[in-house]
Motif scaffolding. Structure first.
Motif, short mmCIF file in Angstrom:
data_model
loop_
_atom_site.label_atom_id
_atom_site.label_comp_id
_atom_site.label_asym_id
_atom_site.label_seq_id
_atom_site.Cartn_x
_atom_site.Cartn_y
_atom_site.Cartn_z
N LYS A 4 0.83 -1.21 0.00
CA LYS A 4 0.00 0.00 0.00
C LYS A 4 0.86 1.26 0.00
O LYS A 4 0.58 2.21 -0.73
N LYS A 5 1.94 1.28 0.79
CA LYS A 5 2.84 2.43 0.83
C LYS A 5 3.56 2.59 -0.51
O LYS A 5 3.79 3.70 -0.97
N PHE A 6 3.95 1.45 -1.10
CA PHE A 6 4.63 1.53 -2.39
C PHE A 6 3.71 2.10 -3.46
O PHE A 6 4.12 2.96 -4.24
N VAL A 7 2.47 1.64 -3.50
CA VAL A 7 1.52 2.12 -4.51
C VAL A 7 1.23 3.60 -4.30
O VAL A 7 1.17 4.37 -5.26
N THR A 8 1.07 4.01 -3.05
CA THR A 8 0.83 5.42 -2.76
C THR A 8 2.03 6.27 -3.18
O THR A 8 1.86 7.33 -3.80
N GLY A 9 3.23 5.81 -2.89
CA GLY A 9 4.43 6.52 -3.31
C GLY A 9 4.57 6.57 -4.81
O GLY A 9 4.94 7.59 -5.39
N PHE A 10 4.25 5.44 -5.47
CA PHE A 10 4.33 5.38 -6.92
C PHE A 10 3.38 6.38 -7.56
O PHE A 10 3.76 7.14 -8.45
N ILE A 11 2.14 6.40 -7.10
CA ILE A 11 1.13 7.29 -7.70
C ILE A 11 1.51 8.75 -7.48
O ILE A 11 1.39 9.58 -8.39
N THR A 12 2.00 9.07 -6.29
CA THR A 12 2.39 10.45 -6.00
C THR A 12 3.55 10.90 -6.87
O THR A 12 3.48 11.95 -7.52
N VAL A 13 4.60 10.11 -6.90
CA VAL A 13 5.78 10.46 -7.69
C VAL A 13 5.45 10.45 -9.18
O VAL A 13 5.89 11.32 -9.93
N PHE A 14 4.64 9.50 -9.63
CA PHE A 14 4.24 9.41 -11.03
C PHE A 14 3.51 10.68 -11.46
O PHE A 14 3.82 11.27 -12.50
#
Length: 63
Positions: A4-14
């Motif tokens: 969940k943290k990885f996906v949240t970080g990915f979406i934010t940075v993306f």
């Protein structure tokens, strides 16, 4: 790092990287080539790469 943290970080940075790269390629083509063209390939490629790399590096730094 959980998923969940990885996906949240990915979406934010993306999202941030995509918007910045769109702006930069738009201004670059407008100023230097005289045509208002967005380089979508470069924008998505950069956003995907940074979206994967930055959350991974951030998770390794905290451990």
């Amino acid at each position: 790092m959980d998923f969940k943290k990885f996906v949240t970080g990915f979406i934010t940075v993306f999202a941030i990287t995509l918007l910045v790269t769109i702006g930069v390629t738009f201004l670059w083509s407008l100023i230097f080539h005289g045509a208002a063209i967005i380089d979508w390939e470069t924008s998505f490629r950069s956003a995907i790469l940074f979206g994967i790399i930055f959350p991974l590096v951030n998770s390794r730094k905290k451990d």
